[in-house]
Each structure stands twice: as C-alpha cells, then as structure tokens.
Scaffold this motif. Structure first.
Motif, PDB file in Angstrom:
ATOM      1  N   UNK A   1       1.880   9.525  10.810  1.00 19.45           N
ATOM      2  CA  UNK A   1       0.939   9.260   9.704  1.00 19.45           C
ATOM      3  C   UNK A   1      -0.448   9.708  10.134  1.00 19.45           C
ATOM      4  N   UNK A   2      -1.364   9.753   9.146  1.00 18.78           N
ATOM      5  CA  UNK A   2      -2.740  10.164   9.457  1.00 18.78           C
ATOM      6  C   UNK A   2      -3.372   9.212  10.462  1.00 18.78           C
ATOM      7  N   UNK A   3      -3.152   7.901  10.284  1.00 20.24           N
ATOM      8  CA  UNK A   3      -3.742   6.939  11.194  1.00 20.24           C
ATOM      9  C   UNK A   3      -3.137   7.087  12.592  1.00 20.24           C
ATOM     10  N   UNK A   4      -1.799   7.364  12.646  1.00 19.01           N
ATOM     11  CA  UNK A   4      -1.158   7.543  13.953  1.00 19.01           C
ATOM     12  C   UNK A   4      -1.699   8.787  14.661  1.00 19.01           C
ATOM     13  N   UNK A   5      -2.018   9.822  13.882  1.00 14.44           N
ATOM     14  CA  UNK A   5      -2.600  11.013  14.511  1.00 14.44           C
ATOM     15  C   UNK A   5      -3.985  10.705  15.054  1.00 14.44           C
TER      16      UNK A   5
ATOM     17  N   UNK B   1      -3.573  -4.157  16.011  1.00 15.25           N
ATOM     18  CA  UNK B   1      -3.214  -3.042  15.127  1.00 15.25           C
ATOM     19  C   UNK B   1      -3.073  -1.760  15.949  1.00 15.25           C
ATOM     20  N   UNK B   2      -3.982  -1.542  16.911  1.00 14.41           N
ATOM     21  CA  UNK B   2      -3.897  -0.354  17.765  1.00 14.41           C
ATOM     22  C   UNK B   2      -2.600  -0.367  18.571  1.00 14.41           C
ATOM     23  N   UNK B   3      -2.280  -1.557  19.122  1.00 10.86           N
ATOM     24  CA  UNK B   3      -1.054  -1.636  19.923  1.00 10.86           C
ATOM     25  C   UNK B   3       0.180  -1.334  19.074  1.00 10.86           C
ATOM     26  N   UNK B   4       0.171  -1.802  17.823  1.00  7.05           N
ATOM     27  CA  UNK B   4       1.313  -1.510  16.930  1.00  7.05           C
ATOM     28  C   UNK B   4       1.415  -0.006  16.647  1.00  7.05           C
ATOM     29  N   UNK B   5       0.222   0.629  16.388  1.00  2.00           N
ATOM     30  CA  UNK B   5       0.240   2.081  16.160  1.00  2.00           C
ATOM     31  C   UNK B   5       0.777   2.818  17.385  1.00  2.00           C
ATOM     32  N   UNK B   6       0.331   2.407  18.564  1.00  3.48           N
ATOM     33  CA  UNK B   6       0.769   3.080  19.789  1.00  3.48           C
ATOM     34  C   UNK B   6       2.276   2.940  19.965  1.00  3.48           C
ATOM     35  N   UNK B   7       2.810   1.735  19.674  1.00  2.00           N
ATOM     36  CA  UNK B   7       4.251   1.511  19.818  1.00  2.00           C
ATOM     37  C   UNK B   7       5.039   2.411  18.880  1.00  2.00           C
ATOM     38  N   UNK B   8       4.512   2.540  17.612  1.00  2.69           N
ATOM     39  CA  UNK B   8       5.222   3.400  16.658  1.00  2.69           C
ATOM     40  C   UNK B   8       5.157   4.874  17.087  1.00  2.69           C
ATOM     41  N   UNK B   9       4.009   5.304  17.626  1.00  5.91           N
ATOM     42  CA  UNK B   9       3.879   6.700  18.109  1.00  5.91           C
ATOM     43  C   UNK B   9       4.888   6.959  19.227  1.00  5.91           C
ATOM     44  N   UNK B  10       4.948   6.045  20.195  1.00  5.53           N
ATOM     45  CA  UNK B  10       5.905   6.197  21.293  1.00  5.53           C
ATOM     46  C   UNK B  10       7.329   6.342  20.766  1.00  5.53           C
TER      47      UNK B  10
END
Length: 500
Positions: free
Chosen positions: A432-436, A461-470
């Motif tokens: 997603x744009x936020x994940x990028x 919220x950052x940790x959740x984004x990082x987990x989804x990116x991984x």
C-alpha cells in the motif's frame, strides 16, 4: 646287307591282348608305334581329349600336335620336341609331367593332364616294341587349387602355408606381407622358425607339438618379429591342409597391434590421471556409478574429512554417513543415477570426527578401463561461509543505526547483503502507499519511533505496518527489507521528513 626294319606293333598278335587289358582302365592310355603312328587309345584317353575315336585324336604324333596345343602350368608353350608323345617315341622315361591341353583354335585350355611314359621292349631285342602314354585328367584338382590360390591371395586376412615335411613356407598372401613388411621372395625361401610365427606365443610348446603332429593349432597370442626391428602382436592359429599331395599347415593371423597401442596409450593416460588425481589440492574421490561405492580418494580428501583410504574405499557413501542428511544424499545420488553431472552444488558433509563441513560438490562421469565411474570434487567453503555470516551480522549491527552512513555506503552494504539483484517474487506494487512510505523510511535508516514522528502516527501503527511489509516481501529483518527494496531500485526518496 642292311638290317630288317623294326617290327611294328600292328604286325604282332599282342595288340589285341593289350587292348583287352587296358580298355577298362580309368587312366587314359595311348599306344604309339615306333614309327610315330598312333595305334590305339582307350575310351578314357579319347574322353580326356573330347573326341570319339582315334581318327579325331590324330593318326600320327605330328597330327596330334597340330590338333592339340600344350603348355606348362607356368603358361609357357611346350616346344614340339617336348610333347609327351614325342618324348615317348624318343624313348624318354618320365612321370608326373603336368600340361594344360587346348584344342587348336580355342583360346583357353580345356583340360589339365598329368602324363607318364612306359616303353615296352621285346625280351630278345633292344628296340622298343610298344610305346605307351598314360594320362590322368587332373583338371578338377588343379581347378580347385586355382580357386584356393585366388581365394588365398585375395583374402585380406594375413596367412602363410608351410609344408610339414620341412616346415618351409610354400605360399604367402598379400595380407601377411602388408602386416609384417617382409618381401615375398624372402618368406618363400624360409621356414616356420626362420620367420618365427610362434614367437612369444602363450602356449608355444603346445603349438610346436601340434605342428610336429600335423594337428590343429588353437588360437593364441604371439609376436611377429618385423624385418626393420620391433614386433607386432597377433593372434595366430594353424589348420592342417593338403596342398597338392603334400600335407601342409595353414597359419592365419589377426592383428592385435592397434589394440596394444590403444591399451598402452590408455595405460599412460590413466597413469597421468592417477598422478594428477593424487596431487590435486582439491579433495577428490572416484566412485562406481553403480552402487555409489568409493574406489579411490586422494590425499586432500583424507586431510579434509579425516577418512583414510582404507576406511572409506569400497563402502557406499550412505554407509559412511558422509552427507549431513539422508535427504541430501538421496538428492545427489538421484541426479547421478539420472545421468546428470553436478556443478557447484552446495552441500554439507560430516568429517570423521563429526565436524560439519560446507562444500561445493561437483561430479563428472568418467570411464576407467571398462568401468563406468564418477569423479567427485569437494571444495571446502566452511571458512568462506563463516566469513560471510560474520560480515552479514556486522552489516546488520551497523544498519540498526545508519544515520551517519552516506546513501552510497548504504547502497553498497545492501548489495553486499543481497548480491543478486533482481528477481522474482512480490513487487512494490503489492504494498500500500502507507507501507511504501514506511519502507522508504526504513531504507533511510529510521527506527520505529522516528518513523512514527515523521508520519505522525502511533508507534504501534508503525510496528503493524512493518510486520505486514515483512510478511508481503518474505523477510524477517530490517536489513533484509532494505536489501529487497534496493534490489528493486527503491531508495526511500520522495517521503517528506520533519526538520531535525
């Protein structure tokens, strides 16, 4: 007063009795009067000249000579004075004269005659009373000999024939001359032991005994001595035959010299291979393709694994438990069984003391003699792997806080960590744009708190984004995420950051 003329056989009463005696003989008989007239011929003699009565044979020796032309077996014409009939009239005593008989006007001989003479004298007078020419038709025998001669000379298989009574060579074909380089005339004047066809034979004593007895000599290897020096390896065999009326031995040969040369070259090649194999600095082994038994190992293999040759040769690699796991062994053996050669295949093996060794394994199918084998090469990369691991850990440690690294250094470190640039798998479009945005800040070396401040979101919220990116890109560490992004040309530019 002049002596009375010699009495002719016509004037005697014995002619009728002679006719009765010789009429049924298989041999041809011609009776000649001392005055050179032909008195009588039996049916066999007429048949041997292709005529039906005495008149067709000729009334006199001169008429016979005009109707039938004779030549010797060497193709020389028989001179008129040497015709057997002329020699009988002259009182010559001869036997086994062989001549070819041609009907006048024909180009080729029809018969081969073997003739002998017989002179009958009266008991009380020296002058001959009856002259006899005895003929045998030997055409069939000489035709067979001619066929044999042609076949013998045309046969490419080397062969010689010797008489058994004196062991002297009487015939040699071109194949033998080509094989040995001997001139023909120098073979035909020598004996079996002058040109020793049984030299260095495996069973020479048996061959000599069979030759003396005129019996078959079985096949055996021997060496023919060449006129220019050296020898030629052959298989020789002997077969008793009759040539004319003489018992002989036919020797035939098969050339083994090309095989000996090839075997010598192969032996030298194998010796060079063995020296190279033993001196190679890379650990190497040779195994049987069938069953994966080790046949040989070199000194480098022993140094690397601790296994001496006696401990491992003759054993399957599975029994030795060389491979780290059975799965690795089965994978490698399946590839070899399928006819594939391994190239730079990474695998782990166990040394004798239990230590684990990281290796690059390569194989090559080879033949040693008649055996299908596999040449194994093991390159120890344990130290290299350890160095790489230490380097990766160092990179990960410094990249936890990369604010003091320049962007070019960051790019180099990322490429070192993931040296294969581009590649299959998820792409930036899967984020997603936020994940990028989060990934861009990770690439710029921001930790979670700074990313939260920059994007004005909560730290959770950052940790959740990082987990989804991984999860999406298949990594589990920050450095791996940076390497993934760098490999796709994503360096984190374009994301606004608050002033420090």
């Amino acid at each position: 007063m002049s002596p009375p003329p010699p009495k002719t056989l016509r004037e005697t009463a014995d002619l009728r009795h002679l006719r009765q005696i010789i009429g049924g003989l298989d041999e041809g008989v011609i009776l000649i009067d001392p005055d050179q007239s032909l008195l009588w011929a039996n049916a066999a003699a007429l048949r041997m000249h292709g005529v039906g009565d005495l008149a067709d044979l000729g009334a006199t020796v001169a008429e016979y000579r005009a109707r039938f032309h004779l030549r010797y077996r060497n193709n020389h014409r028989v001179p008129p004075d040497d015709y057997p009939l002329e020699r009988v009239v002259a009182g010559d005593d001869f036997s086994e004269v062989v001549v070819e008989v041609t009907v006048a006007g024909e180009p080729e001989p029809r018969w081969v005659h073997q003739v002998r003479s017989l002179v009958l004298n009266d008991a009380d007078e020296d002058a001959p009373a009856c002259l006899v020419l005895i003929i045998q038709d030997v055409s069939a025998r000489f035709e067979a000999e001619d066929r044999f001669e042609q076949s013998f000379n045309a046969n490419p298989a080397p062969a010689v024939i010797c008489r058994l009574n004196d062991l002297r060579f009487v015939k040699v074909n071109q194949g033998f001359l080509d094989l040995t380089g001997h001139p023909r005339d120098q073979v035909l004047c020598r004996t079996v032991y002058d040109i020793d066809v049984l030299r260095a034979a495996e069973r020479r004593d048996l061959a000599k005994q069979r030759l003396a007895e005129g019996r078959t000599i079985p096949q055996m290897e021997a060496e023919l001595e060449l006129p220019g020096g050296g020898t030629r390896l052959v298989i020789v065999a002997g077969q008793p035959i009759d040539l004319g009326d003489q018992p002989c031995m036919l020797f035939t040969f098969a050339d083994l010299e090309p095989r000996r040369v090839a075997e010598g070259a192969l032996r030298h090649s194998e010796e060079r291979f063995t020296r190279t194999f033993q001196m190679a600095p890379v650990a190497m082994a040779i195994g049987a393709r069938d069953g994966h038994l080790l046949c040989e190992v070199n000194a480098s293999f022993t140094r690397m694994t601790g296994y001496a040759a006696a401990e491992i040769i003759g054993r399957p690699l599975g029994d030795v438990e060389l491979w780290e796991t059975g799965a690795i062994r089965r994978e490698i053996e399946a590839a070899i069984d399928a006819g594939h050669d391994l190239r730079a295949h990474e695998a782990r093996i166990h040394a004798k003391d239990g230590a684990t060794i990281d290796c690059i394994v390569s194989t090559e199918a080879i033949r040693l003699g008649d055996d299908a084998c596999v040449l194994w090469a093991f390159q120890d990369i344990t130290q290299r792997k350890a160095t790489e691991l230490e380097l990766v850990e160092a990179i990960e440690a410094v990249m936890k806080d990369t604010s003091w690294f320049s962007r070019s250094i960051m790019d180099k470190l990322a490429r070192l960590r993931a040296p294969q640039p581009g590649v299959e798998g998820p792409g930036l479009g899967d984020l997603t744009a936020r994940e990028r945005d989060v990934l861009a800040l990770i690439c710029r070396g921001y930790d979670d708190k700074r990313i939260a401040r920059t994007l004005d979101v909560a730290a959770n919220t950052v940790r959740n984004h990082v987990a989804r990116i991984y999860a999406k890109i298949g990594v589990n560490r920050r450095i791996a995420a940076v390497a993934w992004a760098r490999a796709r040309g994503f360096d984190g530019t374009g994301v606004a950051t608050p002033p420090s």
